[in-house]
Design an enzyme around this catalytic site. Structure first.
Site, PDB file in Angstrom:
ATOM      1  N   THR A  51     -31.684   9.151  23.541  1.00 30.77           N
ATOM      2  CA  THR A  51     -30.386   8.852  22.936  1.00 30.77           C
ATOM      3  C   THR A  51     -30.602   7.953  21.734  1.00 30.77           C
ATOM      4  O   THR A  51     -31.696   7.407  21.533  1.00 30.77           O
ATOM      5  CB  THR A  51     -29.433   8.197  23.953  1.00 30.77           C
ATOM      6  N   CYS A  56     -23.880   0.448  21.273  1.00 25.82           N
ATOM      7  CA  CYS A  56     -23.839   0.942  22.652  1.00 25.82           C
ATOM      8  C   CYS A  56     -25.022   0.411  23.463  1.00 25.82           C
ATOM      9  O   CYS A  56     -25.997  -0.084  22.922  1.00 25.82           O
ATOM     10  CB  CYS A  56     -23.865   2.460  22.667  1.00 25.82           C
ATOM     11  N   HIS A  73     -25.111   5.962  28.749  1.00 23.42           N
ATOM     12  CA  HIS A  73     -24.872   5.539  27.370  1.00 23.42           C
ATOM     13  C   HIS A  73     -23.396   5.166  27.288  1.00 23.42           C
ATOM     14  O   HIS A  73     -22.541   6.045  27.246  1.00 23.42           O
ATOM     15  CB  HIS A  73     -25.200   6.692  26.422  1.00 23.42           C
TER      16      HIS A  73
END
Length: 211
Positions: A51, A56, A73
């Protein structure tokens, strides 16, 4: 470089994760699941999970004894319950993303006392936005502490985005720090977070760096 005919077959996806995009990572010679904000992925297969994080957070958790691991996530620390996990993106909030990830691991035989936990992300990547990354990182670490889960490795905060590649079987994590944003998707995502926060009062070890 392996041709398509030389690739190993794509591992069978774990039930419930069919919507997650999976691709063949030519550099590493294996399949990888790429998760987006609000997604998570759990597997017992020999595959990677990757990712890209701005403000985040991704939490990577595995049980090395039974050979299962996963990554989430999430975009914001906490949110209200949702009747539909994926349709309403409840897992974009840290409280739900953590609960979903742990429950999926437990369903596959993981035990709490064997879990290995690593935490990444939470960067302040836009100078003019609220530091939601710091809040996300604080939430994740506090949540794990309350759950009695120790963190074996972390790379959080700072002023950079990160690409994270996690091997849920070995526990190895590769992190690429991105100091200059040329990706419009990341920039738009961070600007959207900032707007969301402004309208929502409720949002008050084994790591390898690569280039």
């Amino acid at each position: 470089m392996l041709g398509a005919e030389s690739r190993p077959p794509m591992p069978v996806v774990s039930p419930g994760f069919e919507q997650v995009n999976r691709f063949y990572d030519r550099t590493r010679g294996t399949w990888s699941a790429k998760i987006l904000p609000g997604e998570l992925y759990v597997t017992s297969n020999s595959e990677l999970i990757s990712t890209v994080l701005g403000s985040c957070i991704s939490v990577c958790i595995r049980d090395p004894f039974v050979g299962v691991g996963g990554m989430n996530h999430f975009m914001l620390p906490a949110g209200e319950a949702s009747n539909s996990i994926w349709a309403d993106c409840a897992s974009r909030y840290g409280n739900w993303a953590m609960e979903f990830l742990l429950n999926e691991l437990f369903k596959r035989g993981a035990l709490r006392n064997r879990l290995e936990v690593k935490v990444f992300g939470g960067g302040k990547v836009l100078n003019n936005m609220t530091d939601i990354g710091q809040k996300n990182a604080h939430f994740a670490l506090e949540y794990l502490m309350r759950e009695g889960l120790s963190v074996s490795a972390q790379d959080v905060g700072g002023f950079c985005a990160r690409k994270v590649v996690y091997n849920p079987i070995s526990g190895k994590v590769q992190v690429k720090k991105i100091y200059e944003l040329h990706n419009d998707t990341i920039i738009r995502r961070e600007q959207k977070y900032s707007a969301t926060i402004g309208n929502n009062d409720s949002t008050d070890g084994d790591i390898e760096l690569f280039s």
